[in-house]
Structures are given as C-alpha cells and as structure tokens.
Scaffold this active site. Structure first.
Site, PDB file in Angstrom:
ATOM      1  N   SER A  19      -5.376  23.381 -18.926  1.00 59.55           N
ATOM      2  CA  SER A  19      -4.124  23.392 -19.704  1.00 59.55           C
ATOM      3  C   SER A  19      -4.487  23.330 -21.178  1.00 59.55           C
ATOM      4  O   SER A  19      -5.627  22.982 -21.524  1.00 59.55           O
ATOM      5  CB  SER A  19      -3.320  22.134 -19.321  1.00 59.55           C
ATOM      6  OG  SER A  19      -2.266  21.895 -20.235  1.00 59.55           O
ATOM      7  N   TYR A  44      -2.656  12.977 -17.655  1.00 63.20           N
ATOM      8  CA  TYR A  44      -2.689  14.445 -17.515  1.00 63.20           C
ATOM      9  C   TYR A  44      -3.722  15.046 -18.466  1.00 63.20           C
ATOM     10  O   TYR A  44      -4.531  15.894 -18.078  1.00 63.20           O
ATOM     11  CB  TYR A  44      -1.288  15.004 -17.800  1.00 63.20           C
ATOM     12  CG  TYR A  44      -1.136  16.479 -17.524  1.00 63.20           C
ATOM     13  CD1 TYR A  44      -1.053  16.967 -16.225  1.00 63.20           C
ATOM     14  CD2 TYR A  44      -1.073  17.400 -18.570  1.00 63.20           C
ATOM     15  CE1 TYR A  44      -0.911  18.334 -15.971  1.00 63.20           C
ATOM     16  CE2 TYR A  44      -0.932  18.759 -18.327  1.00 63.20           C
ATOM     17  CZ  TYR A  44      -0.848  19.224 -17.026  1.00 63.20           C
ATOM     18  OH  TYR A  44      -0.709  20.570 -16.778  1.00 63.20           O
TER      19      TYR A  44
HETATM   20  N1  LIG Z   1       3.867  24.653 -16.140  1.00 60.12           N
HETATM   21  C1  LIG Z   1       3.140  24.393 -17.216  1.00 60.12           C
HETATM   22  O1  LIG Z   1       3.686  24.288 -18.334  1.00 60.12           O
HETATM   23  C2  LIG Z   1       1.646  24.254 -17.108  1.00 60.12           C
HETATM   24  C3  LIG Z   1       0.893  24.344 -18.283  1.00 60.12           C
HETATM   25  C4  LIG Z   1      -0.495  24.198 -18.198  1.00 60.12           C
HETATM   26  C5  LIG Z   1      -1.103  23.982 -16.979  1.00 60.12           C
HETATM   27  N2  LIG Z   1      -0.341  23.899 -15.851  1.00 60.12           N
HETATM   28  C6  LIG Z   1      -1.031  23.671 -14.581  1.00 60.12           C
HETATM   29  O2  LIG Z   1      -0.738  24.732 -13.702  1.00 60.12           O
HETATM   30  C7  LIG Z   1      -0.892  24.290 -12.351  1.00 60.12           C
HETATM   31  C8  LIG Z   1       0.334  24.708 -11.551  1.00 60.12           C
HETATM   32  O3  LIG Z   1       1.469  24.023 -12.073  1.00 60.12           O
HETATM   33  P1  LIG Z   1       2.956  24.620 -12.058  1.00 60.12           P
HETATM   34  O4  LIG Z   1       3.415  24.631 -13.440  1.00 60.12           O
HETATM   35  O5  LIG Z   1       3.009  25.854 -11.242  1.00 60.12           O
HETATM   36  O6  LIG Z   1       3.722  23.413 -11.352  1.00 60.12           O
HETATM   37  P2  LIG Z   1       4.407  23.304  -9.915  1.00 60.12           P
HETATM   38  O7  LIG Z   1       4.842  21.909  -9.802  1.00 60.12           O
HETATM   39  O8  LIG Z   1       5.412  24.398  -9.776  1.00 60.12           O
HETATM   40  O9  LIG Z   1       3.203  23.607  -8.927  1.00 60.12           O
HETATM   41  C9  LIG Z   1       2.208  22.672  -8.591  1.00 60.12           C
HETATM   42  C10 LIG Z   1       1.947  22.789  -7.107  1.00 60.12           C
HETATM   43  O10 LIG Z   1       0.861  21.916  -6.758  1.00 60.12           O
HETATM   44  C11 LIG Z   1       1.183  21.352  -5.500  1.00 60.12           C
HETATM   45  N3  LIG Z   1       0.460  20.107  -5.258  1.00 60.12           N
HETATM   46  C12 LIG Z   1       0.649  18.904  -5.875  1.00 60.12           C
HETATM   47  N4  LIG Z   1      -0.152  17.985  -5.319  1.00 60.12           N
HETATM   48  C13 LIG Z   1      -0.862  18.615  -4.342  1.00 60.12           C
HETATM   49  C14 LIG Z   1      -1.834  18.189  -3.409  1.00 60.12           C
HETATM   50  N5  LIG Z   1      -2.242  16.905  -3.365  1.00 60.12           N
HETATM   51  N6  LIG Z   1      -2.362  19.081  -2.546  1.00 60.12           N
HETATM   52  C15 LIG Z   1      -1.949  20.384  -2.564  1.00 60.12           C
HETATM   53  N7  LIG Z   1      -1.004  20.852  -3.426  1.00 60.12           N
HETATM   54  C16 LIG Z   1      -0.484  19.968  -4.294  1.00 60.12           C
HETATM   55  C17 LIG Z   1       2.689  21.100  -5.582  1.00 60.12           C
HETATM   56  O11 LIG Z   1       3.259  20.899  -4.291  1.00 60.12           O
HETATM   57  C18 LIG Z   1       3.171  22.362  -6.282  1.00 60.12           C
HETATM   58  O12 LIG Z   1       3.531  23.376  -5.367  1.00 60.12           O
HETATM   59  C19 LIG Z   1      -1.096  22.773 -12.431  1.00 60.12           C
HETATM   60  O13 LIG Z   1      -2.475  22.474 -12.314  1.00 60.12           O
HETATM   61  C20 LIG Z   1      -0.604  22.431 -13.837  1.00 60.12           C
HETATM   62  O14 LIG Z   1      -1.187  21.257 -14.342  1.00 60.12           O
HETATM   63  C21 LIG Z   1       1.020  24.040 -15.880  1.00 60.12           C
END
Ligand SMILES: NC(=O)c1ccc[n+]([C@@H]2O[C@H](COP(=O)([O-])OP(=O)(O)OC[C@H]3O[C@@H](n4cnc5c(N)ncnc54)[C@H](O)[C@@H]3O)[C@@H](O)[C@H]2O)c1
Length: 256
Positions: free
Chosen positions: A140, A153
C-alpha cells in the site's frame, strides 16, 4: 494485453474482495487458470457461482498453514501447474493513535497482512512450476510512509515490502520473481470502512472522499481494475526482469 497468462495457474488470496475479485477477472481474461480463495463471505459466494473449467474457489484463511497447504494441493490437483501467487488478502484494523491502539487488533492485522503473506510465500513458492514464476504481494502507499491512526496497518504494509525484497533475493535462483504493489486509496469495502471511521459531525463521507481525492495529484480515488492491471503485468512475461520492486499505483500520491 491479451492472452498474457494463457495456461498459467495463479492463486489469488482475498479473492472475494474489491481488488481480489478484479484481479481474478483480469487473470481469467488473460487466459489463466485461477484458484480464488477467501474466508467465507458474500464475495466468495459470488465467485462460487462462476466456478468452472478455469476457476476454482476455495474457502481458506491466510493465517493458517494447513489452509495454505490445502489451497496449494487443490491447485495442483485441478490444474497440474502453479505459476503465480497474488497475496492480496488484508484487513485495515482500527483507526486509532498508537498509544490507544487495541493490542488484540494489532495482533490480528499483523497475522493477516504479514503472516498471511509469509505463509503464502513459504508454502506456495516451493511448489511453483513453469518458466515464469511470479509472486505479487499487495502492500500500500501505507507501506511507503506513516499514516496517522493506522499504526498496525502501516507497520504491516512496510513489512510486506520487506518480505517481498527478501523473497526476491532468496527465490531468484529458483526462477521466482517477487514484487509488491502499493496502491493509493482504491474504491472498495476497505476504503468505505476507513472513510466511515473518519466521519465526524463536521465531515461527512463525501467531504472525506474529497479530501482523499485532493491528496492524490491525479485528483481521484483509484479503481480496483487499475491495481489488477498492474498485478497482471507483474505476473506476465512482460515483467521478466522485474523483481524485488515495490511499485506504486497511486496517481502520483507518493511522488510528492
Ligand atoms: N482499498 C484500498 O484503498 C487499498 C489501498 C492499498 C492497499 N490495499 C490492499 O489491497 C488488498 C485488498 O483490499 P481491498 O481494498 O480489496 O479490501 P476488501 O476488504 O474488499 O478485500 C479484502 C479481502 O481479504 C479477505 N480476507 C481478510 N482476512 C482474510 C483471511 N484471514 N484469509 C483470507 N482472506 C481474508 C476479505 O474477506 C476480503 O475479501 C488488501 O491487502 C489491502 O490492504 C487496499
């Protein structure tokens, strides 16, 4: 890109979420076989409806080595090859200053975001086959700098970059590349949840979204498909000499 991942088998964790499901879609479009896994969730149920010849859907927890072994074994049993891994599952934890940060939530964030990536690399990398083996870890912009209120985080996403660089060095001899992607705020459930925890009497969700967009030189929040496109590139042959990188996909947010 077209057909960039034909005949590759790619495992995607957190596949039911915003960025995960966009990645599954683009990997399928590029011709890959996809092993999508997540905790039991609405997103996973949606994916299950689409399972078929080139997509299997597994319920599994990234913090469990037993679950990772099952995902690895089911991938090999179904497709016979294993070329790529996207360590995408993640949680945001609480929004609170470090001195008030709940210890139990700190542990949970590190377990999912760091141990989950570690186990994925440890268990899947030795089983990889093929000539272009590639791991993409989702960090991120919070892996590149501090962010007030998001201590666990931020720590976890910096750790993902450390794991990525180490894996890139250690696995190079086996022909495995390993890179991290560093997205800015992307429109998904996670971002909605963070916006929710920032709301106050003075600032509603729209005002907070406006502030976030203003912090990004391109002037907008990103889309999950824009992160997925970078991951597909890093998984493909087009990225054959890229390893150990932490690549921003952030509308120039961290260029400042
Ligand atoms: N959305 C943002 O702004 C953003 C920015 C930078 C990085 N990210 C990163 O992108 C990745 C995806 O996030 P997103 O935005 O799609 O959020 P999201 O919440 O839509 O997706 C995250 C997914 O991870 C799954 N998950 C959580 N714990 C888990 C576990 N123990 N085992 C298996 N699956 C698990 C959740 O069920 C969910 O489906 C994450 O690593 C997040 O930190 C997101």
């Amino acid at each position: 890109m077209s057909g960039a991942l034909v005949d590759r088998t790619i495992i995607v964790s957190g596949a039911g979420g915003g960025i995960g499901s966009a990645t599954v879609d683009q990997c399928l479009t590029e011709g890959a076989n996809v092993v999508a896994f997540d905790l039991a969730s609405l997103g996973l149920a949606e994916l299950k409806k689409r399972a078929g010849q080139r997509l299997i859907v597994v319920e599994a927890d990234v913090t469990s080595s037993v679950d990772w072994e099952r995902v690895r074994d089911e991938s090999l049993a179904k497709f016979g090859t294993l070329d790529g891994l996207v360590n995408n599952a993640g949680i945001e934890g609480s929004m609170s200053p470090l001195v008030e940060y709940p210890e139990q939530i700190f542990d949970q964030v590190l377990a999912v975001n760091v141990k989950g990536v570690f186990l994925g690399v440890k268990i899947v990398a030795p089983a990889m086959t093929g000539t272009n083996k590639s791991i993409v870890n989702v960090s991120s912009v919070a892996g590149l700098a501090g962010a007030s209120g998001l201590g666990a985080y931020v720590a976890s996403k910096h750790a993902v970059i450390g794991l990525t660089k180490t894996a890139a060095i250690e696995l190079a001899g086996d022909g495995v590349r390993c890179n991290a992607v560093c997205p800015a705020p992307i429109r998904t459930r996670m971002m909605d949840s963070l916006i929710d925890s920032m709301k106050s009497d003075e600032r509603d969700a729209a005002a907070i979204e406006g502030l976030i967009a203003d912090s990004i030189p391109l002037g907008r929040i990103g889309d999950a498909s824009e992160v997925a496109a970078l991951m597909v590139f890093l998984l493909s042959d087009a990225a054959s000499f890229i390893s150990g990188a932490a690549v921003p996909v952030d509308g120039a947010m961290k260029a400042r």
